[in-house]
Design a protein around this motif. Structure first.
Motif, mmCIF file in Angstrom:
data_model
loop_
_atom_site.group_PDB
_atom_site.id
_atom_site.type_symbol
_atom_site.label_atom_id
_atom_site.label_comp_id
_atom_site.label_asym_id
_atom_site.label_seq_id
_atom_site.Cartn_x
_atom_site.Cartn_y
_atom_site.Cartn_z
ATOM 1 N N THR A 175 79.887 -27.806 -43.590
ATOM 2 C CA THR A 175 80.855 -27.384 -42.407
ATOM 3 C C THR A 175 81.167 -26.007 -42.468
ATOM 4 O O THR A 175 81.069 -25.050 -41.571
ATOM 5 C CB THR A 175 82.192 -28.319 -42.265
ATOM 6 O OG1 THR A 175 81.875 -29.460 -42.250
ATOM 7 C CG2 THR A 175 83.038 -27.645 -41.083
ATOM 8 N N LEU A 195 78.278 -23.978 -41.571
ATOM 9 C CA LEU A 195 77.866 -23.840 -40.173
ATOM 10 C C LEU A 195 78.421 -22.654 -39.674
ATOM 11 O O LEU A 195 78.229 -22.024 -38.795
ATOM 12 C CB LEU A 195 78.175 -25.209 -39.649
ATOM 13 C CG LEU A 195 77.451 -26.372 -39.718
ATOM 14 C CD1 LEU A 195 77.802 -27.509 -39.244
ATOM 15 C CD2 LEU A 195 75.992 -25.956 -39.267
ATOM 16 N N SER A 196 80.161 -22.671 -40.144
ATOM 17 C CA SER A 196 80.861 -21.612 -39.716
ATOM 18 C C SER A 196 80.316 -20.052 -40.003
ATOM 19 O O SER A 196 80.444 -19.183 -39.277
ATOM 20 C CB SER A 196 82.496 -21.788 -40.076
ATOM 21 O OG SER A 196 82.673 -22.802 -39.503
ATOM 22 N N SER A 245 77.308 -19.373 -40.460
ATOM 23 C CA SER A 245 76.101 -19.270 -39.718
ATOM 24 C C SER A 245 76.576 -18.550 -38.236
ATOM 25 O O SER A 245 75.970 -17.872 -37.835
ATOM 26 C CB SER A 245 75.339 -20.521 -39.541
ATOM 27 O OG SER A 245 74.132 -20.119 -38.778
ATOM 28 N N ARG A 246 77.478 -19.352 -37.713
ATOM 29 C CA ARG A 246 78.026 -18.825 -36.234
ATOM 30 C C ARG A 246 78.474 -17.275 -36.447
ATOM 31 O O ARG A 246 78.335 -16.556 -35.723
ATOM 32 C CB ARG A 246 79.246 -19.858 -36.309
ATOM 33 C CG ARG A 246 79.871 -19.623 -34.639
ATOM 34 C CD ARG A 246 78.962 -19.898 -33.454
ATOM 35 N NE ARG A 246 78.315 -18.892 -32.940
ATOM 36 C CZ ARG A 246 77.129 -18.806 -32.222
ATOM 37 N NH1 ARG A 246 76.579 -19.943 -32.073
ATOM 38 N NH2 ARG A 246 76.619 -17.662 -31.670
ATOM 39 N N SER A 263 84.787 -15.908 -30.455
ATOM 40 C CA SER A 263 83.700 -16.802 -30.935
ATOM 41 C C SER A 263 83.918 -16.748 -32.830
ATOM 42 O O SER A 263 84.199 -17.959 -33.368
ATOM 43 C CB SER A 263 82.358 -16.552 -30.670
ATOM 44 O OG SER A 263 81.682 -17.397 -31.363
ATOM 45 N N ALA A 266 85.485 -19.762 -35.458
ATOM 46 C CA ALA A 266 84.388 -20.013 -36.539
ATOM 47 C C ALA A 266 85.129 -19.883 -37.905
ATOM 48 O O ALA A 266 84.851 -20.629 -38.981
ATOM 49 C CB ALA A 266 83.198 -19.060 -36.606
ATOM 50 N N SER A 302 82.274 -21.299 -29.361
ATOM 51 C CA SER A 302 82.058 -21.674 -31.058
ATOM 52 C C SER A 302 82.516 -22.798 -31.237
ATOM 53 O O SER A 302 81.897 -23.758 -31.791
ATOM 54 C CB SER A 302 82.961 -20.406 -31.716
ATOM 55 O OG SER A 302 82.612 -20.718 -33.066
ATOM 56 N N GLN A 311 80.176 -25.475 -30.087
ATOM 57 C CA GLN A 311 78.566 -25.561 -30.609
ATOM 58 C C GLN A 311 78.659 -25.472 -32.046
ATOM 59 O O GLN A 311 77.604 -26.162 -32.383
ATOM 60 C CB GLN A 311 78.155 -24.338 -30.049
ATOM 61 C CG GLN A 311 76.665 -23.843 -30.324
ATOM 62 C CD GLN A 311 76.138 -22.621 -29.889
ATOM 63 O OE1 GLN A 311 75.382 -22.533 -29.232
ATOM 64 N NE2 GLN A 311 76.743 -21.546 -29.700
ATOM 65 N N THR A 312 79.536 -24.865 -32.667
ATOM 66 C CA THR A 312 79.231 -25.027 -34.007
ATOM 67 C C THR A 312 79.358 -26.269 -34.983
ATOM 68 O O THR A 312 78.530 -26.392 -35.868
ATOM 69 C CB THR A 312 80.449 -24.106 -35.013
ATOM 70 O OG1 THR A 312 80.594 -22.937 -34.203
ATOM 71 C CG2 THR A 312 80.427 -23.876 -36.250
#
Length: 439
Positions: free
Chosen positions: A134, A137-138, A140-141, A262, A266, A317, A320-321
């Protein structure tokens, strides 16, 4: 959040992602200037066509590429695709005709359509713990949002001392460094359990995707994200410079505010997802997008646009995240490249619809009607997501197997209840071709 960077393999992959994104950002700026040099006042049409080619490549190539990815080690594939992208960028400064831009852009984006899902599918194998994933992923965002802010500023600074043709060299270097960072680590490459034909491998990801209720909900959320995102990406310049009579720096600030919203979400989302379900967070984010897009129909001034764009960025964000978590939960390791490729293709198919709609409807009917149209799409998508993705969405599902012999080893998985049924983490695969109905 930064604790996941202690993992050497992930740290190198994240650095490769950031550097490749910066290179792509420089390429975007340089391509715009090249289009203007070749086409003059028609540069917008050239870039619009290039953007359409990008989306077509994303939608068409990703599932096919994922089918062939099973035959190659992931590291070799990622490095080869980085080298292809570097080679295309190397040729772009020598382009003399518009059609040559289109050909090279298709090759470049086809390579990206193969690279991105394979890269994304590798991260959950590198970081098997869900909390670590998780946070990845954040990060990456954040990387995507920072790229949208940093790349134009870096390009502007470089253009004060070099010509725009040299920006392509920066792109080449970015892809080469990305390839070197991928080479520097050992990546897991789960092998498919059984040999499959090319049709099966090409369509497998989309079949798993569409057979999984939470992923059908994700597809609807993708549409809400695309509707609101297209409003911002396509029409910010129209709002700021045509409707409000401001200049390019004000347009850049508005886009930066969108990215800031965004990034803020994130940063806080990993902790938030520790206490609320993915479905709640993603539907809330998508609902914010639908409402904010409708409000955009009545923006009176630039001072109102900025906070609204910040809110849209935050909803963008949040909606989508977490999608990567759903994809990981819905597949076996060997099927992840195919499933991530399906998400890549289907989400970009949504953008392929909303990008031209945002442009054409805005030009033909005005900004207010355009915003209402996109808001209706986003709102309908949110309603569809809430219906398609059940509120009770357990990972472990009790089910039966009609026709499966009693001695089959699969019966040893999970918890059996003695009534020809058992329960385990349920994903669509060869033994589970459809989602069981609730009892």
């Amino acid at each position: 959040m930064l604790a996941v960077l202690a993992n050497r393999t992930y740290r190198h992959l994240f650095a490769a992602q950031v550097i490749a994104l910066l290179g792509t950002g420089l390429l975007t700026v340089a391509l715009g200037l090249l289009a203007f040099e070749l086409a003059g006042e028609s540069a917008g049409a050239v870039l619009g066509t290039a953007l359409a080619i990008k989306m077509i490549a994303y939608v068409g190539v990703a599932p096919i590429a994922s089918a062939f990815a099973e035959r190659m080690p992931r590291r070799a594939m990622l490095v080869a695709l980085d080298l292809v992208r570097a080679g295309v960028a190397l040729f772009l400064p020598f382009v003399t005709e518009v059609w040559q831009i289109y050909v090279l852009i298709f090759v470049l984006q086809a390579a990206s359509a193969a690279f991105t899902p394979t890269f994304q599918a590798t991260i959950p194998d590198v970081l098997p713990d869900e909390k670590d994933y998780t946070r990845a992923l954040s990060l990456s965002r954040l990387a995507y949002d920072l790229e949208s802010l940093v790349s134009p500023m870096l390009a502007a600074a470089l253009l004060t001392v070099i010509s725009y043709h040299n920006l392509f060299a920066g792109t080449v270097v970015g892809f080469l460094v990305s390839a070197a960072l991928v080479v520097s680590v050992v990546l897991p490459s789960p092998k498919p359990s059984v040999p499959r034909g090319i049709y099966d491998r090409t369509t497998r990801g989309i079949r798993i995707y569409l057979a999984t209720p939470r992923l059908r909900g994700l597809l609807a959320i993708n549409m809400a994200v695309a509707a609101a995102g297209a409003l911002v990406i396509v029409n910010t310049v129209v709002y700021v410079q045509a409707a409000f009579g401001l200049d390019q720096s004000d347009t850049a600030l508005a886009l930066a505010v969108f990215g800031g919203g965004s990034m803020l979400v994130a940063l806080v989302l990993p902790r938030l997802l520790d206490s609320i379900p993915d479905r709640t967070a993603m539907l809330a984010g998508a609902s914010v997008l639908a409402v904010a897009t409708l409000i955009a129909a009545a923006i009176p001034s630039y001072g109102w646009l900025l906070p609204l764009w910040f809110i849209i960025g935050a909803g963008y964000s949040m909606a989508q995240t977490p999608s990567g978590r759903l994809l990981r939960r819905s597949s076996h390791a060997e099927d992840r490249p195919a499933l991530f490729a399906a998400q890549f293709a289907l989400s970009h198919a949504c953008w392929l619809i909303t990008y031209p709609l945002a442009g054409w409807a805005g030009a033909a009917f005005g900004l207010s009607a355009n915003s209402v149209t996109l808001a209706v799409i986003a709102g309908s998508a949110v309603a569809a997501a809430a219906w398609l993705w059940p509120a009770g969405d357990p990972e472990i599902v009790e089910h039966s197997h009609e026709g499966l012999p009693a001695g089959h080893p699969h019966w040893n998985e999970g918890i059996a209840d003695g009534r020809n049924r058992h329960a385990h983490a349920y994903v669509i695969d060869d033994l589970h071709s459809a989602w069981p109905h609730a009892r």
